[in-house]
Design an enzyme around this catalytic site. Sequence first.
Site, short mmCIF file in Angstrom:
data_model
loop_
_atom_site.label_atom_id
_atom_site.label_comp_id
_atom_site.label_asym_id
_atom_site.label_seq_id
_atom_site.Cartn_x
_atom_site.Cartn_y
_atom_site.Cartn_z
N ASN A 87 -23.31 20.09 -1.13
CA ASN A 87 -22.49 18.88 -1.11
C ASN A 87 -21.10 19.29 -0.61
O ASN A 87 -20.29 19.83 -1.35
CB ASN A 87 -22.43 18.31 -2.54
CG ASN A 87 -21.69 16.99 -2.60
OD1 ASN A 87 -21.07 16.56 -1.62
ND2 ASN A 87 -21.73 16.35 -3.75
N ARG B 219 -26.10 16.58 1.07
CA ARG B 219 -25.63 15.22 0.79
C ARG B 219 -24.80 14.77 1.98
O ARG B 219 -23.82 15.43 2.34
CB ARG B 219 -24.77 15.23 -0.46
CG ARG B 219 -24.27 13.86 -0.76
CD ARG B 219 -23.32 13.86 -1.91
NE ARG B 219 -23.01 12.48 -2.23
CZ ARG B 219 -21.94 12.09 -2.89
NH1 ARG B 219 -21.08 12.99 -3.31
NH2 ARG B 219 -21.72 10.83 -3.14
N HIS C 22 -23.54 5.84 -2.98
CA HIS C 22 -24.21 6.27 -4.23
C HIS C 22 -25.71 5.94 -4.22
O HIS C 22 -26.33 5.85 -5.29
CB HIS C 22 -23.63 5.58 -5.49
CG HIS C 22 -22.21 5.88 -5.78
ND1 HIS C 22 -21.34 4.91 -6.23
CD2 HIS C 22 -21.51 7.02 -5.71
CE1 HIS C 22 -20.15 5.46 -6.43
NE2 HIS C 22 -20.23 6.74 -6.11
N ASN D 219 -15.75 8.15 -10.98
CA ASN D 219 -14.46 8.04 -10.32
C ASN D 219 -14.58 7.01 -9.20
O ASN D 219 -13.72 6.15 -8.99
CB ASN D 219 -14.05 9.42 -9.81
CG ASN D 219 -12.63 9.43 -9.38
OD1 ASN D 219 -11.82 8.68 -9.94
ND2 ASN D 219 -12.32 10.22 -8.38
N GLY D 220 -15.68 7.11 -8.45
CA GLY D 220 -16.09 6.03 -7.54
C GLY D 220 -17.18 5.26 -8.26
O GLY D 220 -17.99 5.87 -8.95
N ARG E 160 -9.29 3.53 -6.35
CA ARG E 160 -9.53 2.47 -5.35
C ARG E 160 -9.40 1.10 -5.99
O ARG E 160 -9.84 0.89 -7.12
CB ARG E 160 -10.93 2.61 -4.75
CG ARG E 160 -11.17 3.91 -4.01
CD ARG E 160 -12.51 3.85 -3.28
NE ARG E 160 -12.87 5.15 -2.76
CZ ARG E 160 -13.91 5.86 -3.18
NH1 ARG E 160 -14.72 5.39 -4.12
NH2 ARG E 160 -14.17 7.03 -2.66
N ASP F 264 -8.07 9.12 -14.66
CA ASP F 264 -9.14 9.77 -15.42
C ASP F 264 -9.43 9.00 -16.71
O ASP F 264 -8.54 8.77 -17.53
CB ASP F 264 -8.72 11.21 -15.76
CG ASP F 264 -9.89 12.03 -16.25
OD1 ASP F 264 -10.28 12.96 -15.54
OD2 ASP F 264 -10.43 11.71 -17.33
N ARG G 279 -10.85 9.80 -19.41
CA ARG G 279 -10.56 10.47 -20.69
C ARG G 279 -9.12 10.19 -21.12
O ARG G 279 -8.85 9.88 -22.27
CB ARG G 279 -10.80 11.97 -20.58
CG ARG G 279 -12.26 12.30 -20.62
CD ARG G 279 -12.52 13.67 -20.11
NE ARG G 279 -12.40 13.71 -18.66
CZ ARG G 279 -13.09 14.52 -17.87
NH1 ARG G 279 -13.93 15.36 -18.39
NH2 ARG G 279 -12.94 14.48 -16.57
N GLU H 101 -27.44 13.65 -9.18
CA GLU H 101 -27.54 13.43 -7.74
C GLU H 101 -28.10 14.66 -7.02
O GLU H 101 -28.84 14.53 -6.05
CB GLU H 101 -26.16 13.05 -7.18
CG GLU H 101 -25.82 11.62 -7.55
CD GLU H 101 -24.40 11.21 -7.22
OE1 GLU H 101 -23.49 11.67 -7.92
OE2 GLU H 101 -24.22 10.44 -6.26
#
Length: 402
Positions: free
Chosen positions: A7, A90, A179, A210-211, A240, A282, A284, A385
Site C-alpha cells: 500500500n 492497493r 474504500h 479518518n476517511g 475533509r 483524531d 480519540r 483491507e
Amino acid sequence: MKVLVVNAGSSSLKYQLFDMDTEDVIAKGNAERIGIEGSFLKHKANGVETILEKSLSNHADAIKLILETLTDAQIGVIKDITEIDAIGHRVVHGGEHYTKPTLVDEKVISDLRGLVDFAPLHAIPNTDGIIGCVNVAPQIPNVTVFDTAFHSTMPKYAYMYGIPMKYYRDYAVRRYGAHGTSHKFVGQKLAEYAGIDFQNSKIITCHIGNGSSITAIKNGECIDTSMGFTPLEGLIMGTRSGDIDANVIQFLCKKTGYDVNKVTEILNKESGLLGITEKSSDMRDICEMYEKKEPQAVLALEMLAYRIKKYIGSYVAALDGVDAICFTAGIGENTPELREMVLTGLTYLGIDFDRDANYSILRGEDGLITTKNSKVPIYKICTDEELAIARETVEVVSNLKK
Ligand code: ADP
C-alpha cells in the site's frame, strides 16, 4: 501460497506478507519518509519489531529494502523472494476502465499514469510502488486491486452529476467512490454473521475512519456510495468537509483572496472534525474533549452522527429496505459513543439498539449491537483491507493457472 500486499502512499509504503493457506500475517511493516531525509523501515515479524535506518530516495528503493528484509537471515521470514507467489497492490483510482483486480502488464502501468489527475496524491506513489516491484522482482506477478472497483456496478443515475453531459463525455467527471475493497469485505462478512445471502440481500456498510464513506449494497453489488469524484464528497471526515454547496468555494475565494487550489486544500485538509473542533482530526482526542463536554467536540460528533444517519436513511430508500447494517474502520469499530448517537432515533426502521452490547464488544472483535427484537440487525464488523487485497490477488493469480 504467500502474498505480499503493498500500500504505497506519497512518502510511505506499508506491506504485509500473508500465508494465504491460513490467512496469517507472517510479517508486516512500513517504509517511511521515502524521498525525505531520515527515511527508515519498520519491520515486524515473529513478535519482534526492527527499525532499519536507510536512505530511501524512491519507492523502488523501499521495495528493494523490504524484499531484502523479508529474506534476511536474521530478521527475515522467507529464504528467497521466489517464495512470494504474488504481490497485490492497493490502487486508489481505477477510473471507468478498471472495474476488477487486474494482472499488471505494461499497458496497465501506462493506463495508471493516465489516471493521475483523478487522484494526484495517491496515483503517482501507487504506480511507483508497482514499477518498483516489477523492476526488483520481475518474476513475481503483480496484481492491482482498485479502491473504486466495487463501486463500478452503480447505476448511471446514481453515479452521474447534474452538470453538462460533455464534462462526463470529455473528462469522465462522475461519482467513483472509494474504500470499495473494505465495503465488499465487510459486506460479505456482515451477510455471513447475519445469516443472509450476500447475493440476495440489502446491506448498508458504514466505513468510518479518518476517511469515511457509506455504501448501499443490493444483491452483492454496490448501488450507491457517499464518496464521489474524489473522496471529498459525503460524510464529514477527519479533515475533509464532505458534502458542501459548491458555491462556497467561489464565495471563500472572493472573501479571503485565496485561489481555488488553496480553498480546495482547506476543504480536504483543514475541514471536517479538525475544522469544527479547531483542535484535532483524531477521534480519540475528540472523545476526550466530548467527555469534558467541550462544545465544539460535542458539535463535531453531533454533525458526524447526523450525517451518517441521513445517509443511512437515504440508502434505505435507495435499496427499498435494508436487511442488515454494519459499522467498520477506525472510528466505526472503536467509538461506541458515535454508534449510539447514530442508532438512537432510527426507531422508524424498527431498530432496537442494545446499549450494553454496543459498549461491551472488545476492540478487534465483531459483534451484534441490536437486540433480538430489532427488525434490522446492526453489527460492528472489523475491516481488514490488506487481507481483502490478498484474497483478491489470490483469485487473479489462481485464475491465471487454470
Ligand atoms: P484511515 O484508514 O482512513 O487512515 P482509520 O480507519 O485507521 O483511518 O481510522 C482512523 C480514526 O480512527 C482516527 O480518527 C482514530 O482516532 C480513530 N480510532 C482508532 N482507534 C480508536 C479508538 N480506540 N477509539 C476511538 N477512535 C479510534
